[in-house]
Design an enzyme around this catalytic site. Structure first.
Site, short mmCIF file in Angstrom:
data_model
loop_
_atom_site.label_atom_id
_atom_site.label_comp_id
_atom_site.label_asym_id
_atom_site.label_seq_id
_atom_site.Cartn_x
_atom_site.Cartn_y
_atom_site.Cartn_z
NE ARG A 199 17.30 -29.59 -47.72
CZ ARG A 199 17.63 -29.46 -46.35
NH1 ARG A 199 16.40 -29.06 -45.78
NH2 ARG A 199 18.63 -29.51 -45.56
CE LYS A 212 34.83 0.06 -74.69
NZ LYS A 212 35.85 0.05 -76.04
#
Length: 454
Positions: free
Chosen positions: A16, A351
């Site tokens: 489901r 970064k």
């Protein structure tokens, strides 16, 4: 208390959910449902935890790792059959066994402990965890006698009209005397409409044998929410989110809009920190005291120090120190280390870099694969040119250096301590300490040029 064991039922496919992801691995507040259950079971001191796996067995075991042992239910033949698969691990042991569904992420250790305590107090062979439901539709009913003793558990389809009006329901969580459980499981049959072996039949068998069967009614009905589809998943997420927010607020965190704030179950947040609307905190994130996490900031698996501000920015798998300001609209990418009293301004991307104490990256810069020293100033538009299309290279900027606006630092390159780089320079070779680097064409004005164009 004697040895305590737990069996987590996690073998169903969950059709489901309409998902490629195995049902119990769907996350609630950033953690898979079954992991919520296992972590809460561990808090009650379970000596052994066995998770029954079927569909997606490998994915479940990879998620839980050494938190659990595993037993495989190759065919899904019912809940009794599922528990029976744990006999190889638990069969013959003395103690008490909890049986819990892996799709009940809201269940809490306190509820399980109360169930275990009641089980011991009643000297029962089995104890059912029950709850009061305003609408009991779909649940089995607990039928008691005039003295409050449990007579039986009745499935809704088998209940009389009077029994259906009972509002005490079976939540699907139990504790059993371990030996009695596995002895009774051998006597469960599948003589029913579904042809399956049902765990509630163990309750009937023990009752017929004259054993004590008890029930503990929890006042926390929401703990029992089972997730079978995306609607229930959303409701579990909502309730868990508010529960987590309440815990932090009671511990001294200000959350301006709990309904609009998402905090992972594993996050740690210090006192007097303020979370503004739209904040998302994921994973094992730790945030210190006296911080301000501004609107729509997204922080994942990171550490934020004391008295730091993160305003409308993204921080991923990185560390930020004390009294630092990040944002607005900054992006701290993984493996970055930002130290104390640093300024990471608007539209700055960092970064895999280290930024030293008291340095300033104020705006519109990209810093990648770099080591920035202390008290460094990077002017607007400074770029570390770290990628040649194939390989990444490192940039090093020493302490107290000044990098002018619109500078390109073409890696690999080092700017030593106490150096200056003029605005508009493209740096392609190392800059020594105490030097000024200028790498731009000298300005030349062409008088009368515009008139000629006309």
């Amino acid at each position: 208390m004697p040895n305590t064991y737990a069996v987590i039922l996690a073998a169903g496919q969950g059709t489901r959910m309409k998902s490629k992801l195995y049902k119990v691995l769907h996350p609630v507040c950033g953690k898979p449902m079954v992991e919520h259950v296992v972590d809460e079971v561990a808090k009650v001191g379970a000596d052994r935890i066995v998770t029954i796996v079927g569909h997606g067995a490998e994915a479940v075991s990879e998620t839980l790792g050494e938190k659990s042992e595993y037993a495989l239910q190759e065919e899904q033949l019912g809940t009794a059959h599922a528990v029976e698969q744990a006999e190889e691990v638990l069969g013959g042991l003395e103690g008490t066994t909890l049986v819990i569904c892996g799709d009940t992420p809201l269940i809490q250790a306190e509820t399980m402990q109360s169930l275990l305590d009641h089980h011991k107090e009643m000297n029962a062979k089995a104890t059912i965890l029950t709850a009061h439901a305003e609408d009991p539709t779909g649940y089995g009913r607990i039928i008691r006698d005039e003295n409050g003793e449990v007579l039986r558990n009745v499935e809704e389809k088998d209940a009389s009209e009077k029994e259906r009006r009972v509002t005490e329901i079976n939540t699907g969580t139990y504790c059993f005397d371990n030996r009695a459980l596995f002895e009774a499981l051998r006597r469960v049959d599948n003589d029913n409409a579904q042809g399956e072996y049902y765990l509630p039949d163990v309750i009937r068998i023990l009752k017929e044998d004259g054993e004590v069967v008890a029930a503990y009614e929890t006042p926390k009905f929401e703990d029992m929410l089972g997730v079978n589809d995306r609607v229930a998943l959303s409701e579990a997420e909502r309730r868990m989110r508010l529960r987590i927010a309440e815990k932090h607020m009671r511990n001294g965190v200000t959350i301006m809009s709990p309904e609009q704030t998402i905090i992972s179950a594993d996050a740690v947040i210090g006192q007097d920190t303020v979370l503004y609307p739209g904040v998302i905190i994921e994973g094992a994130t730790t945030i210190g005291s006296d911080c301000h996490i501004g609107p729509n900031s997204h922080i994942v698996n990171s550490t934020i120090g004391r008295a730091t501000t993160v305003h409308s920015s993204v921080v991923l798998e990185s560390s930020i120190g004390d009294e630092t300001a990040v944002g607005p609209f900054a992006h701290i990418r993984p493996q970055s280390v930002i130290h104390n009293e640093v300024k990471i301004g608007n539209f700055v991307e960092v970064k895999k870099s280290t930024v030293g104490n008291s340095s300033k990256l104020s705006h519109l810069s990209y810093v990648g694969d770099a080591t920035i020293g202390e008290e460094v100033n990077l002017g607007c538009g400074t770029i570390t040119v770290n990628y040649d299309g194939k390989n990444k290279y490192e940039t090093v900027v020493g302490d107290r250096s000044f990098i002018g606006c619109n500078t390109n630092l073409v890696a690999p390159v080092t700017v030593e301590s106490d150096a200056f780089v003029a605005a508009g320079t493209t740096v392609t070779k190392d800059v020594p300490s105490d030097a000024l680097a200028i790498g731009r064409v000298r300005q030349e004005n062409k008088e009368g040029y515009v008139s000629k164009l006309k």
